[in-house]
Motif scaffolding. Sequence first.
Motif, PDB file in Angstrom:
ATOM      1  N   SER A 115       0.824  -1.213   0.000  1.00  0.00           N
ATOM      2  CA  SER A 115       0.000   0.000   0.000  1.00  0.00           C
ATOM      3  C   SER A 115       0.857   1.262   0.000  1.00  0.00           C
ATOM      4  CB  SER A 115      -0.928   0.000   1.216  1.00  0.00           C
ATOM      5  OG  SER A 115      -1.752  -1.144   1.216  1.00  0.00           O
ATOM      6  N   LYS A 116       1.917   1.272   0.805  1.00  0.00           N
ATOM      7  CA  LYS A 116       2.745   2.467   0.898  1.00  0.00           C
ATOM      8  C   LYS A 116       3.618   2.678  -0.336  1.00  0.00           C
ATOM      9  CE  LYS A 116       3.019   2.957   5.916  1.00  0.00           C
ATOM     10  NZ  LYS A 116       3.906   3.086   7.088  1.00  0.00           N
ATOM     11  N   ALA A 154      -4.771   4.581  -1.706  1.00  0.00           N
ATOM     12  CA  ALA A 154      -4.643   3.162  -2.049  1.00  0.00           C
ATOM     13  C   ALA A 154      -5.304   2.333  -0.964  1.00  0.00           C
ATOM     14  CB  ALA A 154      -3.174   2.762  -2.208  1.00  0.00           C
ATOM     15  N   THR A 192      -6.484  -1.531   0.046  1.00  0.00           N
ATOM     16  CA  THR A 192      -6.204  -2.931  -0.288  1.00  0.00           C
ATOM     17  C   THR A 192      -7.240  -3.828   0.368  1.00  0.00           C
ATOM     18  OG1 THR A 192      -3.840  -2.434  -0.376  1.00  0.00           O
ATOM     19  CG2 THR A 192      -4.465  -4.750  -0.283  1.00  0.00           C
ATOM     20  N   LEU A 241      -5.089   1.000   4.200  1.00  0.00           N
ATOM     21  CA  LEU A 241      -5.544   2.212   3.521  1.00  0.00           C
ATOM     22  C   LEU A 241      -4.488   3.290   3.711  1.00  0.00           C
ATOM     23  CD1 LEU A 241      -7.851   3.594   1.945  1.00  0.00           C
ATOM     24  CD2 LEU A 241      -8.721   4.427   4.125  1.00  0.00           C
ATOM     25  N   GLU A 242      -3.865   3.691   2.602  1.00  0.00           N
ATOM     26  CA  GLU A 242      -2.881   4.766   2.616  1.00  0.00           C
ATOM     27  C   GLU A 242      -3.423   5.931   1.803  1.00  0.00           C
ATOM     28  OE1 GLU A 242       0.066   5.043   4.133  1.00  0.00           O
ATOM     29  OE2 GLU A 242      -0.213   3.119   5.141  1.00  0.00           O
ATOM     30  N   MET A 284      -6.855  -3.806  -5.351  1.00  0.00           N
ATOM     31  CA  MET A 284      -6.510  -2.494  -4.812  1.00  0.00           C
ATOM     32  C   MET A 284      -7.372  -1.432  -5.482  1.00  0.00           C
ATOM     33  SD  MET A 284      -2.344  -2.575  -4.452  1.00  0.00           S
ATOM     34  CE  MET A 284      -2.336  -1.066  -3.451  1.00  0.00           C
TER      35      MET A 284
END
Length: 823
Positions: free
Chosen positions: A297-298, A308, A310, A338-339, A421
Amino acid sequence: MDHGTQRDAHPGRRAGPGAVPADPVAGRVPLAVVVVDRDGLVSHWSRGARRLFALPKEEAIGRPAPDLLPVSGVLPEDEDVTGYGSYAAYDGLGPGLESSLHGRLSYPAAGRARLTVPGNARVDVLWWAYPLVGPGRERLLVLAADADGLRRDYADGGAQETTVERIAPGFALHTDFPGAEELARRLPEILPSMSVGESARIAAQVLELGYPILEFSQNDRVPVTPDWGVPRRAERRARRERAARALAAGEPVPDELRDEAEDLEYAAVRERLEFLNEVSGRIGTSLDLSRTIVEVSKAVVPRFTDVAGTYLREQVVAGEGFPDGVPDTTTMWHRVALEHTDEPGRWDDVVPVGEAMPFPAHTPFFQCMTSGEPVLVPRITEEMGHAIASQFEKRDIRPLITGRSMLLVPLKARNVVLGFMILLRHPERPVFNDMDRVTGAELAARAGLVLDNARMYTFQENVAETLQDSMLPHIPARMAGCDIATRYLPGTLLGRVGGDWFDSVKLPGARTALVVGDVMGHGLNSAAMMGQLRTAVQTMAGLDLPPAQLLRNLDDLAQRLGDTHLATCLYAVYDPIAGELHLANAGHIPPVLVRAEDGSSELIDLPTGAPIGVGGVPFEAVRVPVAPGDRLVMCTDGLVEVRGEDIGVGLATLCESAAHPAASMDDACDTIIRALGTRGGRKDDVALLMVRLGGIESDAVAEWRLARDPAEVGRARAAVREQVHDWGLPKLAEPAELMVSELVTNAVRHAHSRPVELRLVRADTLLCEVDDDDHELPTLRSAGPDDENGRGLRVVSTLAREWGASRTKAGKTVWFELTLPRR
């Protein structure tokens, strides 16, 4: 960050009016550096900012950034920026900085401005704004430089023609520079800290791609294309923009723009390859599923996307087997990460991590998960935003998604969708296009493979953990006359499956058998062998075999099972009434005995013996007297043995840590683990068993010998009733008398030649044992209405806390326990 005054790379060059640069090279540019925090206040104001904006640091720190950085006076779009003209009438750094200061831009911006600075008249300024992400309070980095200073070394007549083509904080490159090779050679001359290899890479990026270099530190550089114009660049930029529009729209590119289109395509492909390579290097650093999810995600925020999310299938999150079949509307998807680049907490309440939900068939999410292909939504319309928000019940997600560009990419492995994603871009950023779709698909393929590896590892770890836990016994903390504590540590690199085990078995006469063993090797085969040996030890301990004989039989069994595995085993029998340990050893490390009297500790001197499985080797047993309060510590060699270190060091540390005072048995075990279990280099499993030998006082034991005469049953009842009352347990007299009557009756009836023995022991429970010389064990039977026999053991089974029977060398023992009443 401040570079001080500009340094001339060629001291012989003549500066001033009429001077012509004989050999333009890279130079250094003084910078103003301003950092803005999340509240919009200035948190850093460099010396360069003090010089450029004529404001001291103490007056700038803590003030709102818009008050100090001019953002008004926007330059009209049709205004000519190649000369000053009416442009000089406008003060302000432009809309790009204003948007950055208010958090409306999540990507780097740059511009050119003409400012009125006290004491400096009009100053031509170039500026850059870089959004900052991360846990800190810093939100924006603003850099600015005096553009006029870049022209002071050049002739008046050629200033506009030789002005800066690309400027980066720290470097200024001129349009008529001969090439990257010459630049790479000269950069180390003017920047002594730079290596030749680094200078070559920088020169190639600046001259071939046209990206400047921003140097935050020695290792981090961010490419940014500033947005200011000069005559040659303005024309070329217009051509590139026309080519970019044609490519984005899928239209044919005119012949006169083909070079620009090819350059754009080449630069875009190269940038995406660099991005994918960078992502591949950042993910998969661990086989831990949770950590891998966060890495994936990061890796894409903020460079590729602004948000983003996932989602993974339920079986993947649980570390279960590979999910079967195509997902449907009943498939539960867990939001695992969640980013985003929005303000903290904005998404947390609406789409919390950990939530599980299905997705309806009409949504793009369902299309992505069932087709296994990326789904591109250039802009989320109001209608689509409403449809998506309807899945979130009372939570309104529309303000977070409407107007954004969305790309859904499946996370696949072996043609099965593990998850997907959701990638969202802010409305200010370019929408996702077909090239982004390809990039996202490649990204998802790599991420899917990494996630599947982590999932399989997690699955195998869960299987191994279940297997190991099923094989390790759940030993009660208290047995007759002793307290027990245990610890098991898996090998640090070999998972939880191994051949180490410990056990305790209740024996007749209030005794306890204590076992620690270690099958040599690791993995499932060792664990399976361990399970067989442990079961065999339990069975033979139940026969009350002496320690040496038990190891002899165990060795014979191992020979029959095969010679592929060897095992060490330490077997001890504790008799709390006699105050004695009876021990035998099969190639195992010796136990430690901690004396309660003076707190001293020592390794018990035992005949080592050969490991189980060698065959043909005798075993010897020893008896060691112990006192109430003494502690026995038994462990496997994984605790004391470290590669490259003499095992004597570990044994000495074991003795020392075992003798350390502790408030409880658990604390004592933890002390040993801290002293030995955390040493570097440990690769083996560890089994630790500690026993506090409490003992049973002689006045808590009563014994009788009964003749093989039915009349002795009445005598036994009376003796038990009297003894229980003497111990102050009148509530137990009636059930104890009744059950003793049944057991003694059976013993007298089935005994052959030896007298019947009756024993009462008051410990944590009231224990009653009846011994006879008949080897046939009694069994529960269902007695009919007319049957005279078969009801005695049913009565015992109903009234006793626990009961059982075991064979002994002389015959058998039948026993029961009653719970002591609370005082």
